[in-house]
Design an enzyme around this catalytic site. Structure first.
Site, PDB file in Angstrom:
ATOM      1  CE  LYS A 195      19.348  23.256  36.661  1.00  0.00           C
ATOM      2  NZ  LYS A 195      20.841  23.226  37.417  1.00  0.00           N
ATOM      3  CE  LYS A 233      23.539  15.804  35.373  1.00  0.00           C
ATOM      4  NZ  LYS A 233      24.938  17.004  35.928  1.00  0.00           N
ATOM      5  CE  LYS A 267      25.563  17.873  44.090  1.00  0.00           C
ATOM      6  NZ  LYS A 267      25.126  19.531  43.119  1.00  0.00           N
TER       7      LYS A 267
HETATM    8  P1  ADP Z   1      24.033  17.341  40.467  1.00  0.00           P
HETATM    9  O1  ADP Z   1      23.776  16.661  38.540  1.00  0.00           O
HETATM   10  O2  ADP Z   1      24.854  16.303  40.544  1.00  0.00           O
HETATM   11  O3  ADP Z   1      23.591  18.680  41.009  1.00  0.00           O
HETATM   12  P2  ADP Z   1      26.187  19.412  38.881  1.00  0.00           P
HETATM   13  O4  ADP Z   1      24.864  19.672  37.769  1.00  0.00           O
HETATM   14  O5  ADP Z   1      25.891  20.801  40.010  1.00  0.00           O
HETATM   15  O6  ADP Z   1      25.439  18.445  39.689  1.00  0.00           O
HETATM   16  O7  ADP Z   1      27.716  19.021  38.363  1.00  0.00           O
HETATM   17  C1  ADP Z   1      28.632  18.938  39.360  1.00  0.00           C
HETATM   18  C2  ADP Z   1      30.091  18.798  38.676  1.00  0.00           C
HETATM   19  O8  ADP Z   1      30.032  17.014  38.450  1.00  0.00           O
HETATM   20  C3  ADP Z   1      30.105  18.900  37.389  1.00  0.00           C
HETATM   21  O9  ADP Z   1      31.341  18.986  36.662  1.00  0.00           O
HETATM   22  C4  ADP Z   1      29.533  18.411  36.496  1.00  0.00           C
HETATM   23  O10 ADP Z   1      29.736  17.590  34.885  1.00  0.00           O
HETATM   24  C5  ADP Z   1      29.704  16.958  37.595  1.00  0.00           C
HETATM   25  N1  ADP Z   1      29.060  15.396  37.131  1.00  0.00           N
HETATM   26  C6  ADP Z   1      27.499  15.636  37.761  1.00  0.00           C
HETATM   27  N2  ADP Z   1      26.953  15.027  37.810  1.00  0.00           N
HETATM   28  C7  ADP Z   1      27.294  13.645  37.016  1.00  0.00           C
HETATM   29  C8  ADP Z   1      27.483  12.453  36.496  1.00  0.00           C
HETATM   30  N3  ADP Z   1      26.318  12.184  36.319  1.00  0.00           N
HETATM   31  N4  ADP Z   1      28.264  12.073  36.155  1.00  0.00           N
HETATM   32  C9  ADP Z   1      30.063  12.553  35.536  1.00  0.00           C
HETATM   33  N5  ADP Z   1      29.643  13.871  35.693  1.00  0.00           N
HETATM   34  C10 ADP Z   1      28.448  14.726  36.534  1.00  0.00           C
HETATM   35 NA    NA Z   2      22.787  20.055  39.308  1.00  0.00          NA
END
Ligand code: ADP
Ligand code: NA
Length: 329
Positions: free
Chosen positions: A112, A196, A199
């Site tokens: 990050k 992946k 958001k």
């Molecule tokens: P983002 O990357 O969307 O901001 P976060 O890092 O806040 O997501 O993760 C929130 C939850 O969603 C975590 O438990 C993470 O493992 C799961 N998660 C986020 N993106 C994915 C994805 N593309 N596939 C599966 N699980 C995900």
């Molecule tokens: Na995130």
């Protein structure tokens, strides 16, 4: 009963499909067999310096989507992190137990901060995994559902728990175990299917958002990046785009990937995409509707979150008292 804790940051106006399939579906299942505690971690979200109104709105819509996905407030605790001040208190204590080098090895911080550059980063982002450890340890959590991306952070929580027990005496805190969410629940960006879906990092066309207009959901699926070969085959290495669509198809239709592949033999990507768009839209519509009901009844939502915070705080205070006492505070 075995206690599970998990949380998500309120960092967007809608959760994306990966959050739903990779986390929420599992949360909803876990509340059948565990004492479940789920949180919208707004203090974590401060690390990206959101505007006041944006943060407030996103905290509420995130909670609404947890409820819409099936988190049951009669059975599980659902609360907003900043409503329970013990999180910040324990985070401070844990930061004094965390080595600088240890914190510096966290790959998510490295990634990050590399993205935003040193001047754009902050100490909160650096100590983020310490606050996450506090979130988990406050509730004597036995298991934490984690995706691959959070494994290293949970490892730090475990190390800190063991260190507290060594320095302050056995039984100070519970050492949490990971509950690995299966790899099939990993969803990739529609435009860059080797990354992946996220958001925080995906562009608008790479996402399927839970609260999005169904037309846009369908449009994004139909415009998903696929390869120039035309064979519908599950091969995450060689054909990440098509494989991602098959994973989503399987998750929402409940059918095995092999069956789906057999059905589409000799057909084109376009067929698969049109059908998938319909399946996803049909599946998400009732979830979106329920989320909107929660968003449009703010008193009801606030009541659920207030009750959750009050119960969570009572549990957290017992843990914090025990730790403070052993520290001599
Ligand atoms: P983002 O990357 O969307 O901001 P976060 O890092 O806040 O997501 O993760 C929130 C939850 O969603 C975590 O438990 C993470 O493992 C799961 N998660 C986020 N993106 C994915 C994805 N593309 N596939 C599966 N699980 C995900
Ligand atoms: Na995130």
């Amino acid at each position: 009963m075995t206690r599970v804790f998990s949380a998500m940051q309120p960092t967007s106006d809608s959760l994306q499909l990966g959050n739903y399939l990779g986390a929420l579906v599992e949360w909803v299942k876990l509340q059948e067999t565990h004492e479940a505690i789920y949180s919208v971690v707004d203090l974590h979200a401060l690390t990206v310096a959101p505007d006041r109104d944006v943060l407030t709105r996103r905290t509420r819509v995130t909670a609404a989507q947890f409820l819409a996905a099936g988190v049951d407030p009669d059975r599980s605790l659902l609360f907003v992190q900043s409503h329970v001040p013990q999180h910040a208190e324990l985070a401070w204590v844990l930061s004094t137990f965390t080595g600088m080098g240890e914190a510096g090895r966290m790959t998510q911080f490295k990634d990050k901060s590399a993205q935003v550059g040193e001047s754009g980063t902050n100490v909160g982002l650096f100590t983020y995994p310490v606050l996450m450890a506090a979130d988990i340890l406050l509730y004597d959590t036995n298991v934490v559902p984690v995706g691959e991306d959070q494994r290293q952070h949970l490892e730090l929580s475990r190390d800190l728990a063991q260190r507290l027990n060594t320095r302050l005496g056995e039984g100070t805190v519970v050492v949490p175990e990971p509950h690995i969410v299966k790899a099939t629940a990993k969803i990739f960006d529609l435009q860059e299917p080797t990354k992946k879906m996220s958001k925080s990092f995906s562009g608008p066309k790479g996402l399927i958002e839970i609260l999005d207009d169904p037309k846009k959901v369908a449009k994004n699926i139909k415009a998903a990046a696929t390869d120039s070969d035309t064979v519908i085959r599950f091969d995450p290495e060689g054909k990440p785009g098509v494989s991602n669509l098959l994973t989503i198809y399987s998750a929402f239709s409940g059918r095995a990937i092999d069956q789906i592949v057999a059905d589409y033999e000799g057909k084109m990507y376009g067929h698969l995409k049109v059908d998938l768009a319909e399946i996803v839209v049909d599946y998400l519509t009732p979830i979106r509707d329920r989320a909107m009901e929660w968003i449009e009844s703010p008193e009801r939502l606030d009541e659920v979150l207030a009750q959750g915070a009050s119960k969570a705080s009572a549990i957290a205070q017992v843990t914090l008292d025990r730790i403070y006492d052993r520290l001599g505070l």
